[in-house]
Enzyme design. Structure first.
Site, mmCIF file in Angstrom:
data_model
loop_
_atom_site.group_PDB
_atom_site.id
_atom_site.type_symbol
_atom_site.label_atom_id
_atom_site.label_comp_id
_atom_site.label_asym_id
_atom_site.label_seq_id
_atom_site.Cartn_x
_atom_site.Cartn_y
_atom_site.Cartn_z
ATOM 1 N N LYS A 21 0.838 -1.211 0.000
ATOM 2 C CA LYS A 21 0.000 0.000 0.000
ATOM 3 C C LYS A 21 0.868 1.254 0.000
ATOM 4 C CE LYS A 21 -2.947 0.925 3.612
ATOM 5 N NZ LYS A 21 -2.836 2.315 4.076
ATOM 6 N N SER A 22 1.858 1.292 0.891
ATOM 7 C CA SER A 22 2.711 2.487 0.983
ATOM 8 C C SER A 22 3.428 2.741 -0.339
ATOM 9 C CB SER A 22 3.765 2.291 2.077
ATOM 10 O OG SER A 22 3.151 2.210 3.333
ATOM 11 N N ARG A 26 3.041 5.899 -3.216
ATOM 12 C CA ARG A 26 4.218 6.695 -3.597
ATOM 13 C C ARG A 26 4.520 6.588 -5.086
ATOM 14 N NH1 ARG A 26 4.170 5.616 1.689
ATOM 15 N NH2 ARG A 26 5.497 6.745 3.179
ATOM 16 N N GLY A 93 -5.121 8.175 5.345
ATOM 17 C CA GLY A 93 -4.201 9.088 6.031
ATOM 18 C C GLY A 93 -2.944 9.314 5.216
ATOM 19 N N ARG A 121 -8.655 12.319 12.564
ATOM 20 C CA ARG A 121 -7.224 12.044 12.746
ATOM 21 C C ARG A 121 -6.386 13.332 12.763
ATOM 22 N NH1 ARG A 121 -5.598 7.050 9.161
ATOM 23 N NH2 ARG A 121 -3.780 7.179 10.517
ATOM 24 N N SER A 165 6.909 9.121 12.414
ATOM 25 C CA SER A 165 5.878 8.913 11.401
ATOM 26 C C SER A 165 6.452 9.059 9.995
ATOM 27 C CB SER A 165 4.737 9.915 11.601
ATOM 28 O OG SER A 165 3.959 9.998 10.423
ATOM 29 N N ASP A 313 1.633 -1.168 11.905
ATOM 30 C CA ASP A 313 0.331 -1.625 11.390
ATOM 31 C C ASP A 313 0.027 -3.069 11.785
ATOM 32 O OD1 ASP A 313 -0.107 0.843 10.250
ATOM 33 O OD2 ASP A 313 0.735 0.277 8.315
ATOM 34 N N ARG A 344 -6.708 2.043 17.956
ATOM 35 C CA ARG A 344 -6.473 0.588 17.876
ATOM 36 C C ARG A 344 -6.122 -0.043 19.212
ATOM 37 N NH1 ARG A 344 -3.551 0.253 11.942
ATOM 38 N NH2 ARG A 344 -5.492 0.373 10.746
ATOM 39 N N ARG A 388 -7.822 -3.126 9.313
ATOM 40 C CA ARG A 388 -6.923 -4.065 9.992
ATOM 41 C C ARG A 388 -7.599 -4.740 11.196
ATOM 42 N NH1 ARG A 388 -2.640 -3.421 6.784
ATOM 43 N NH2 ARG A 388 -2.034 -1.302 6.260
HETATM 44 C C1 S3P Z 1 2.410 4.768 6.318
HETATM 45 C C2 S3P Z 1 2.968 5.090 7.521
HETATM 46 C C3 S3P Z 1 2.414 4.673 8.816
HETATM 47 C C4 S3P Z 1 1.431 3.516 8.645
HETATM 48 C C5 S3P Z 1 0.469 3.727 7.515
HETATM 49 C C6 S3P Z 1 1.211 3.908 6.215
HETATM 50 C C7 S3P Z 1 3.030 5.286 5.084
HETATM 51 O O1 S3P Z 1 1.722 5.749 9.382
HETATM 52 O O2 S3P Z 1 0.735 3.306 9.843
HETATM 53 O O3 S3P Z 1 -0.407 2.632 7.394
HETATM 54 O O4 S3P Z 1 2.716 4.782 3.989
HETATM 55 O O5 S3P Z 1 3.866 6.194 5.195
HETATM 56 P P1 S3P Z 1 2.508 6.839 10.291
HETATM 57 O O6 S3P Z 1 3.502 7.484 9.442
HETATM 58 O O7 S3P Z 1 1.466 7.820 10.737
HETATM 59 O O8 S3P Z 1 3.060 6.059 11.433
#
Ligand code: S3P
Length: 430
Positions: A21-22, A26, A93, A121, A165, A313, A344, A388
């Site tokens: 996903k991340s 990107r 987010g 959030r 983060s 996560d 969570r 999740r």
């Molecule tokens: C993510 C970073 C994490 C993670 C989220 C995806 C990302 O969040 O929990 O599911 O893709 O950079 P945080 O950066 O708020 O910890």
């Protein structure tokens, strides 16, 4: 509502988990701010990544998609155009926070909105450090969405982060790319570094030193690339845990991303005594491998603050593993869990208690008394609108002796639309 069946014969087989996903987010973003075409293979077709794709289309981007192949026609940062309406971030987010950094340096204003969970959030964690780079983001008095990003020329900065983060770090990197000089970002703790690695692939001059310091040279010429998205370890983790806690199981998860900033769950599984083996695969990008797991008895574990970012996560799953171990486990330093898609800590404690697990809620974690079998107290489990938590419940239910139900299964579409199909296949029911 969905019926969750126990997996009486264990889980068996081989699975290619969906794209990370991340990395999928990107790849769209970097494709859009680069020049030329970016081809993305094994893109995650989950709702969150589709929010990112839609946002860039509304900013004038031309993006074509056939199944999990995506072609982004990049036009550079300067090619982004003012959207005609507020951009809807849905539940994502990552889209929201990373977009803030990208949009901060434009010459127009953008409004970001989101669903009811995202609207709760915290966003000041991005808007405040962006101000240090000359960015301007207006939020509600509570520091939440809707956000109005008023684009400005940005300046360089040295910034020491106050939260661990990757989302905040990535937003600042995107701002630094548009600044008037070289910037340095120092992390509180090392977090996932996909933005840095991918930017290097696209031609940026970005240096990482001592795990926590990132130096960004602005205005690189970014060129479109081919991105092979690896399997998401955060999705694979549900089956790694299922294969461990359900007797008579043996599973292989293929092409899983093994970037060390993400593999905390593997360390935890090993420390708890799981039977896990990894076959590393050749790759031009991030480390990759096939992971095989077999059922095993588990020892309890103690997890403290420094471990948290590499399994942020996966903490609901760590709690589930602990609930199956013989003895008491403790998770601390995990207050970030309170500001995820749900709180969570609260939702994990509530759901595990329904299963008959003894759990104590802490401000920054939980204490879990593991037992080999559970006395289910409430058979109606809930996702609370959090993908999740929904998947954690589905894995837990495989271990129960009777059928359970899940309310809010649709939340899972955010990151793993085929989750139940894959689960049923591994349980031999497809
Ligand atoms: C993510 C970073 C994490 C993670 C989220 C995806 C990302 O969040 O929990 O599911 O893709 O950079 P945080 O950066 O708020 O910890």
């Amino acid at each position: 509502m969905r019926t969750l069946l126990p997996a009486k014969n264990g889980l068996h087989g081989t699975l290619m988990v969906p794209g990370d996903k991340s990395i999928s987010h990107r790849a769209i973003m970097l494709g859009a701010i680069s020049h030329g075409d970016t081809m993305i293979h094994h893109f995650l077709n989950g709702e969150d990544c589709l929010s990112t794709m839609q946002a860039f289309r509304e900013l004038g981007g031309v993006i074509e998609q056939v199944d999990d192949d995506v072609l982004v026609h990049g036009q550079g940062f300067k090619g982004l155009k003012q959207a005609r309406r507020p951009l809807n971030m849905g539940n994502s987010g990552t889209t929201t926070r990373l977009m803030m950094g990208i949009l901060a340096g434009t010459n127009f204003t953008t409004t970001l909105i989101g669903d009811s969970s995202l609207q709760r959030r915290p966003m000041k964690r991005v808007s405040q450090p962006l101000e240090v780079f000359g960015g301007e983001v207006e939020l509600t008095p509570n520091g939440t969405l809707p956000a109005k990003i008023i684009g400005h020329p940005l300046h360089h900065a040295e910034y020491h982060m106050t939260v661990a983060s990757a989302q905040v770090k990535s937003a600042l990197i995107f701002a630094a790319l548009q600044a008037d000089g070289k910037s340095t970002i120092i992390e509180k703790l090392p977090t996932r570094n996909h933005t840095e690695i991918m930017l290097q692939q696209f031609g940026a001059e970005i240096m990482m030193s001592n795990d926590r310091t990132i130096s960004v040279t602005p205005h690189p010429h970014l060129t479109g690339q081919v991105v092979e998205v690896p399997g998401d370890i955060s999705s694979a983790a549900f089956f790694l845990v299922a294969g461990t806690i359900i007797p008579n199981s043996k599973l292989t998860l293929q092409h899983v991303n093994l970037n060390p900033t993400r593999t905390g769950i593997i360390q935890v599984l090993r420390k708890m005594g799981a039977d896990l083996s990894i076959e590393e695969l050749p790759t031009k990008g991030e480390p990759l491998g096939n992971i095989t797991v077999k059922s095993s008895e588990l020892r309890p574990i103690n997890i403290g603050p420094t471990m948290i970012p590499s399994l942020i996560d996966e903490l609901p799953l760590v709690a589930l593993l602990a609930a199956c171990a013989s003895g008491q486990s403790k998770i601390t330093g995990a207050e970030e869990l309170r500001v995820k898609e749900t709180d969570r800590i609260k939702t994990v404690v509530e759901e595990l208690r329904k299963l008959g697990v003894h759990v104590k809620e802490l401000r920054d974690g939980m204490i879990i008394d593991g037992q080999p079998t559970w006395q289910v107290r409430n058979s109606q489990l809930a996702s609370h609108g959090d993908h999740r938590i929904g998947m954690m419940n589905a894995v837990a239910a495989l271990k129960a002796s009777n059928e359970l139900t899940l309310i809010g299964e649709e939340a899972i579409n955010v990151s793993y639309p085929d989750f139940f199909n894959d689960l049923e296949t591994l349980a031999g029911r497809n």
